[in-house]
Design a protein around this motif. Structure first.
Motif, PDB file in Angstrom:
ATOM      1  N   LEU A 141      -4.205 128.327 139.669  1.00 16.08           N
ATOM      2  CA  LEU A 141      -2.806 128.461 139.280  1.00 16.08           C
ATOM      3  C   LEU A 141      -2.408 129.919 139.092  1.00 16.08           C
ATOM      4  O   LEU A 141      -1.300 130.322 139.466  1.00 16.08           O
ATOM      5  N   ALA A 142      -3.298 130.710 138.502  1.00  9.60           N
ATOM      6  CA  ALA A 142      -2.990 132.129 138.292  1.00  9.60           C
ATOM      7  C   ALA A 142      -2.808 132.844 139.628  1.00  9.60           C
ATOM      8  O   ALA A 142      -1.889 133.660 139.783  1.00  9.60           O
ATOM      9  N   LEU A 143      -3.677 132.561 140.587  1.00 17.09           N
ATOM     10  CA  LEU A 143      -3.543 133.191 141.899  1.00 17.09           C
ATOM     11  C   LEU A 143      -2.219 132.823 142.543  1.00 17.09           C
ATOM     12  O   LEU A 143      -1.497 133.684 143.061  1.00 17.09           O
ATOM     13  N   ALA A 144      -1.884 131.526 142.526  1.00  9.96           N
ATOM     14  CA  ALA A 144      -0.627 131.092 143.130  1.00  9.96           C
ATOM     15  C   ALA A 144       0.571 131.704 142.414  1.00  9.96           C
ATOM     16  O   ALA A 144       1.558 132.088 143.057  1.00  9.96           O
ATOM     17  N   GLU A 145       0.480 131.825 141.101  1.00  9.06           N
ATOM     18  CA  GLU A 145       1.603 132.403 140.356  1.00  9.06           C
ATOM     19  C   GLU A 145       1.753 133.894 140.657  1.00  9.06           C
ATOM     20  O   GLU A 145       2.883 134.407 140.735  1.00  9.06           O
ATOM     21  N   LEU A 146       0.646 134.588 140.835  1.00  9.58           N
ATOM     22  CA  LEU A 146       0.713 136.012 141.175  1.00  9.58           C
ATOM     23  C   LEU A 146       1.261 136.217 142.585  1.00  9.58           C
ATOM     24  O   LEU A 146       1.988 137.179 142.842  1.00  9.58           O
ATOM     25  N   LEU A 147       0.920 135.321 143.493  1.00 11.02           N
ATOM     26  CA  LEU A 147       1.360 135.466 144.884  1.00 11.02           C
ATOM     27  C   LEU A 147       2.783 134.962 145.108  1.00 11.02           C
ATOM     28  O   LEU A 147       3.560 135.569 145.847  1.00 11.02           O
ATOM     29  N   TRP A 148       3.122 133.834 144.472  1.00  9.87           N
ATOM     30  CA  TRP A 148       4.403 133.185 144.745  1.00  9.87           C
ATOM     31  C   TRP A 148       5.424 133.323 143.622  1.00  9.87           C
ATOM     32  O   TRP A 148       6.579 132.967 143.799  1.00  9.87           O
ATOM     33  N   ARG A 149       4.981 133.745 142.443  1.00  9.26           N
ATOM     34  CA  ARG A 149       5.807 133.829 141.235  1.00  9.26           C
ATOM     35  C   ARG A 149       5.898 132.455 140.549  1.00  9.26           C
ATOM     36  O   ARG A 149       5.581 131.423 141.103  1.00  9.26           O
ATOM     37  N   SER A 150       6.365 132.476 139.314  1.00  6.97           N
ATOM     38  CA  SER A 150       6.286 131.311 138.434  1.00  6.97           C
ATOM     39  C   SER A 150       7.090 130.117 138.931  1.00  6.97           C
ATOM     40  O   SER A 150       6.610 128.977 138.914  1.00  6.97           O
ATOM     41  N   ARG A 151       8.329 130.348 139.349  1.00  4.68           N
ATOM     42  CA  ARG A 151       9.189 129.233 139.740  1.00  4.68           C
ATOM     43  C   ARG A 151       8.599 128.471 140.910  1.00  4.68           C
ATOM     44  O   ARG A 151       8.607 127.228 140.927  1.00  4.68           O
ATOM     45  N   ARG A 152       8.085 129.177 141.894  1.00  3.13           N
ATOM     46  CA  ARG A 152       7.533 128.509 143.064  1.00  3.13           C
ATOM     47  C   ARG A 152       6.241 127.763 142.716  1.00  3.13           C
ATOM     48  O   ARG A 152       5.952 126.723 143.312  1.00  3.13           O
ATOM     49  N   LEU A 153       5.475 128.283 141.778  1.00  2.15           N
ATOM     50  CA  LEU A 153       4.288 127.559 141.327  1.00  2.15           C
ATOM     51  C   LEU A 153       4.680 126.205 140.737  1.00  2.15           C
ATOM     52  O   LEU A 153       4.071 125.177 141.055  1.00  2.15           O
ATOM     53  N   VAL A 154       5.693 126.204 139.888  1.00  2.00           N
ATOM     54  CA  VAL A 154       6.152 124.952 139.276  1.00  2.00           C
ATOM     55  C   VAL A 154       6.656 123.988 140.341  1.00  2.00           C
ATOM     56  O   VAL A 154       6.351 122.782 140.311  1.00  2.00           O
ATOM     57  N   VAL A 155       7.410 124.503 141.292  1.00  2.00           N
ATOM     58  CA  VAL A 155       7.945 123.662 142.364  1.00  2.00           C
ATOM     59  C   VAL A 155       6.816 123.023 143.166  1.00  2.00           C
ATOM     60  O   VAL A 155       6.819 121.816 143.432  1.00  2.00           O
ATOM     61  N   ALA A 156       5.840 123.833 143.551  1.00  5.50           N
ATOM     62  CA  ALA A 156       4.731 123.320 144.357  1.00  5.50           C
ATOM     63  C   ALA A 156       3.926 122.273 143.598  1.00  5.50           C
ATOM     64  O   ALA A 156       3.594 121.205 144.144  1.00  5.50           O
ATOM     65  N   PHE A 157       3.608 122.561 142.347  1.00  3.30           N
ATOM     66  CA  PHE A 157       2.813 121.625 141.556  1.00  3.30           C
ATOM     67  C   PHE A 157       3.572 120.319 141.361  1.00  3.30           C
ATOM     68  O   PHE A 157       3.007 119.227 141.536  1.00  3.30           O
ATOM     69  N   ALA A 158       4.849 120.410 141.020  1.00  4.83           N
ATOM     70  CA  ALA A 158       5.632 119.209 140.746  1.00  4.83           C
ATOM     71  C   ALA A 158       5.813 118.351 141.994  1.00  4.83           C
ATOM     72  O   ALA A 158       5.631 117.123 141.955  1.00  4.83           O
ATOM     73  N   ILE A 159       6.166 118.984 143.114  1.00  2.00           N
ATOM     74  CA  ILE A 159       6.372 118.222 144.341  1.00  2.00           C
ATOM     75  C   ILE A 159       5.065 117.579 144.795  1.00  2.00           C
ATOM     76  O   ILE A 159       5.042 116.408 145.214  1.00  2.00           O
ATOM     77  N   GLY A 160       3.975 118.317 144.705  1.00  4.81           N
ATOM     78  CA  GLY A 160       2.686 117.767 145.117  1.00  4.81           C
ATOM     79  C   GLY A 160       2.239 116.624 144.227  1.00  4.81           C
ATOM     80  O   GLY A 160       1.785 115.581 144.709  1.00  4.81           O
ATOM     81  N   HIS A 161       2.376 116.811 142.917  1.00  2.00           N
ATOM     82  CA  HIS A 161       1.940 115.780 141.969  1.00  2.00           C
ATOM     83  C   HIS A 161       2.771 114.507 142.107  1.00  2.00           C
ATOM     84  O   HIS A 161       2.226 113.406 142.261  1.00  2.00           O
ATOM     85  N   VAL A 162       4.077 114.652 142.076  1.00  6.07           N
ATOM     86  CA  VAL A 162       4.956 113.485 142.159  1.00  6.07           C
ATOM     87  C   VAL A 162       4.939 112.883 143.562  1.00  6.07           C
ATOM     88  O   VAL A 162       4.852 111.660 143.733  1.00  6.07           O
ATOM     89  N   GLY A 163       5.009 113.733 144.579  1.00  9.24           N
ATOM     90  CA  GLY A 163       5.052 113.239 145.948  1.00  9.24           C
ATOM     91  C   GLY A 163       3.806 112.456 146.328  1.00  9.24           C
ATOM     92  O   GLY A 163       3.903 111.340 146.865  1.00  9.24           O
ATOM     93  N   ALA A 164       2.634 113.016 146.054  1.00 15.16           N
ATOM     94  CA  ALA A 164       1.393 112.313 146.394  1.00 15.16           C
ATOM     95  C   ALA A 164       1.255 111.020 145.599  1.00 15.16           C
ATOM     96  O   ALA A 164       0.805 109.998 146.122  1.00 15.16           O
ATOM     97  N   THR A 165       1.661 111.060 144.332  1.00 20.26           N
ATOM     98  CA  THR A 165       1.587 109.857 143.496  1.00 20.26           C
ATOM     99  C   THR A 165       2.434 108.734 144.077  1.00 20.26           C
ATOM    100  O   THR A 165       1.997 107.584 144.174  1.00 20.26           O
ATOM    101  N   LEU A 166       3.664 109.053 144.476  1.00 19.16           N
ATOM    102  CA  LEU A 166       4.567 108.032 145.003  1.00 19.16           C
ATOM    103  C   LEU A 166       4.112 107.505 146.364  1.00 19.16           C
ATOM    104  O   LEU A 166       4.218 106.301 146.643  1.00 19.16           O
TER     105      LEU A 166
END
Length: 264
Positions: A82-107
């Motif tokens: 998560l730290a690497l992704a946040e450093l590379l993509w910034r905080s907002r994009r990290l949240v977006v990626a995690f949320a879409i992946g978590h919810v999308g894969a679950t559904l």
């Protein structure tokens, strides 16, 4: 010096906040005992029972409850990812990626399981199987790193992880979670392709990448069978991607080369 340290920590504030929440929840469940822990896991699970009853809050709450063994074993790897992704993509994009992946894969997994139960391919008892944890979101974040990998190695990275994902799903032996892992990784790759250019790489970030990749691999390959299948397919996938890249490069070079002048 103190302000400088705060500035550095501020760059990974989402990582630190999520880590603190995971530690707090894990500590509370440990103190409350196994009975309460089982109840919380059952209530937070994104299984078909809860989703069918309209408990959509589990799509969020499940990411903060884990049953993947002691937290001190896997938390450092998650933090590195998560730290690497946040450093590379910034905080907002990290949240977006995690949320879409978590919810999308679950559904997607839930829809597939519901369809399989409906046609009799899966037992009805699977509707109560618990499904909690951060793995879908984490693998989606890992997938976004594909777009940040330096171009000379991006094809090899992509070939490796796609093959590993296929191998993990194929060797799941009825474990739908492995299928979800593969779906989350692909979702992350698609999301990352929309993120544009990442921040620059440094030696420390390459070190985080090594830890993050090892962590992601251990999520997808945690049984003897899956280790053999995913490692074999991963090497094949990486080698195939490398050969295709070399072939395309050579073809472009030939097309760009000037035609010989005709003899007089």
């Amino acid at each position: 010096m103190f302000l400088s340290a705060l500035t550095r920590l501020g760059r990974v504030r989402v990582t630190l906040g999520y880590t603190a929440a995971l530690v707090a929840v894990a500590t509370a469940l440990l103190l409350l005992g196994p009975h309460v822990r089982e109840q919380v896991i059952r209530h937070a699970s994104t299984n078909l029972r809860n989703l069918g009853d309209g408990r959509v809050g589990t799509l969020i709450g499940s990411a903060f409850v884990n049953e993947a063994g002691p937290i001190y074993v896997w938390l450092p790897g998650l933090m590195a990812l998560l730290a690497l992704a946040e450093l590379l993509w910034r905080s907002r994009r990290l949240v977006v990626a995690f949320a879409i992946g978590h919810v999308g894969a679950t559904l997607v997994v839930a829809a597939g399981m519901a369809a399989a139960v409906g046609v009799g391919l899966l037992s009805v008892s699977i509707v109560d199987v618990t499904d909690v944890g951060m793995s879908y979101g984490a693998l989606a974040v890992l997938g976004t790193l594909t777009a940040a990998i330096p171009r000379p190695w991006r094809a090899v990275w992509t070939g490796w992880w796609l093959a590993v994902a296929i191998g993990s799903a194929a060797s799941s032996q009825g474990d739908f979670t492995n299928v979800g892992h593969a779906i989350a990784l692909v979702i992350g790759m698609l999301v990352g392709a929309r993120f544009g250019h990442p921040a620059h790489w440094t030696t420390a970030r390459y070190g985080l990448l090594a830890v993050a990749a090892a962590f992601g691999y251990m999520i997808m390959a945690y049984t003897p069978l899956s280790l053999v299948v995913t490692s074999t397919l991963g090497v094949v996938g990486a080698a195939t991607a490398y050969r295709i890249t070399r072939w395309r490069t050579a073809r472009r070079a030939l097309e760009a080369a000037p035609l010989p002048e005709p003899a007089v």
